[in-house]
Scaffold this motif. Sequence first.
Motif, short mmCIF file in Angstrom:
data_model
loop_
_atom_site.label_atom_id
_atom_site.label_comp_id
_atom_site.label_asym_id
_atom_site.label_seq_id
_atom_site.Cartn_x
_atom_site.Cartn_y
_atom_site.Cartn_z
N LYS A 19 0.82 -1.21 0.00
CA LYS A 19 0.00 0.00 0.00
C LYS A 19 0.86 1.26 0.00
O LYS A 19 0.60 2.20 -0.76
CB LYS A 19 -0.94 -0.01 1.21
CG LYS A 19 -1.92 1.15 1.23
CD LYS A 19 -2.89 1.02 2.37
CE LYS A 19 -3.91 2.11 2.49
NZ LYS A 19 -3.89 3.26 1.67
N ARG A 20 1.87 1.29 0.83
CA ARG A 20 2.73 2.47 0.92
C ARG A 20 3.42 2.76 -0.42
O ARG A 20 3.48 3.91 -0.86
CB ARG A 20 3.77 2.25 2.03
CG ARG A 20 4.63 3.45 2.32
CD ARG A 20 5.60 3.22 3.49
NE ARG A 20 6.35 1.98 3.54
CZ ARG A 20 7.39 1.66 2.74
NH1 ARG A 20 7.78 2.45 1.81
NH2 ARG A 20 8.02 0.53 2.90
N ASP A 23 0.69 3.84 -3.09
CA ASP A 23 0.23 5.21 -2.82
C ASP A 23 1.32 6.24 -3.13
O ASP A 23 1.03 7.34 -3.61
CB ASP A 23 -0.23 5.35 -1.37
CG ASP A 23 -1.51 4.56 -1.10
OD1 ASP A 23 -2.19 4.14 -2.06
OD2 ASP A 23 -1.82 4.36 0.10
N SER A 24 2.56 5.88 -2.86
CA SER A 24 3.68 6.79 -3.16
C SER A 24 3.80 7.05 -4.65
O SER A 24 3.94 8.20 -5.09
CB SER A 24 4.98 6.17 -2.62
OG SER A 24 6.09 6.89 -3.07
N LEU A 27 0.89 9.13 -5.84
CA LEU A 27 1.07 10.52 -5.45
C LEU A 27 2.02 11.24 -6.40
O LEU A 27 1.81 12.41 -6.73
CB LEU A 27 1.59 10.60 -4.01
CG LEU A 27 1.66 11.98 -3.39
CD1 LEU A 27 0.27 12.61 -3.33
CD2 LEU A 27 2.24 11.88 -1.98
N ASP A 30 -0.11 12.17 -9.30
CA ASP A 30 -1.40 12.78 -8.99
C ASP A 30 -1.67 14.09 -9.72
O ASP A 30 -2.78 14.34 -10.16
CB ASP A 30 -1.53 12.98 -7.48
CG ASP A 30 -2.93 13.35 -7.07
OD1 ASP A 30 -3.88 12.68 -7.55
OD2 ASP A 30 -3.09 14.30 -6.29
N VAL A 37 -5.71 3.23 -7.93
CA VAL A 37 -4.77 2.31 -7.29
C VAL A 37 -5.48 1.00 -6.98
O VAL A 37 -6.61 1.00 -6.49
CB VAL A 37 -4.19 2.92 -5.99
CG1 VAL A 37 -3.24 1.95 -5.31
CG2 VAL A 37 -3.49 4.24 -6.27
N TYR A 39 -4.56 -2.72 -4.98
CA TYR A 39 -3.58 -3.30 -4.07
C TYR A 39 -3.43 -4.81 -4.23
O TYR A 39 -2.79 -5.46 -3.42
CB TYR A 39 -3.95 -2.96 -2.63
CG TYR A 39 -4.01 -1.46 -2.39
CD1 TYR A 39 -2.86 -0.68 -2.42
CD2 TYR A 39 -5.23 -0.83 -2.17
CE1 TYR A 39 -2.92 0.70 -2.22
CE2 TYR A 39 -5.29 0.54 -1.96
CZ TYR A 39 -4.14 1.29 -1.98
OH TYR A 39 -4.20 2.66 -1.79
#
Length: 193
Positions: A19-20, A23-24, A27, A30, A37, A39
């Motif tokens: 997840k990290r 999401d990174s 971002l 973005d 996203v 997972y």
Amino acid sequence: MSERMRVAAPSVLMVDDEKRVADSYALRLDDIADVTVAYSGEEALEVVDDGPTPDVVLLDRHMPEMSGDEVLTRLRERNIESRIVMVTAVDPGLDVLDMPFDDYLSKPVEREDLLAVVDQQCQVLAYELLGEYFRLESTRAVVASQISEKDAGDGEIDDLDAKRSAIKERIHSLLPEAEQMLSAFDGIDRGGY
């Protein structure tokens, strides 16, 4: 839009079980892309099946339950019009020779490289779609010049027109200079011989 990006708002699917990490990377994209996203591999397939087709899929190889390699195979079986980039910490070996991905990035990936690969893959996709549009437009023009609407069949021309229009719209979203190319192609008389 970044000065280096030619596409105004590409649609990107980021697939990573961490997840990290997912999401990174999301971002980082973005401000220039419409990012979704997922997972897991299963979630990625659901996103593709249930929503609009992403322009670019960024796919991790090493995921539990369903590997990125399997997700890649299943996406290709669906014949989606997307470019697929492996973004992974798995060092490529000879096994990649038979894998139908469009690009391969080894983690960690810097923001500029991520932007560049999305932009490049969107441009490639746009030109692939142009080829498909030109094929459909040629077919439509020839059929329209030779067959009356009542002889065209059960909505086959309508189906062709709908597909052609959808592809044209997607090309416009991916390629800023598309209108000039499309107009030049549309200007050719294909039925006057």
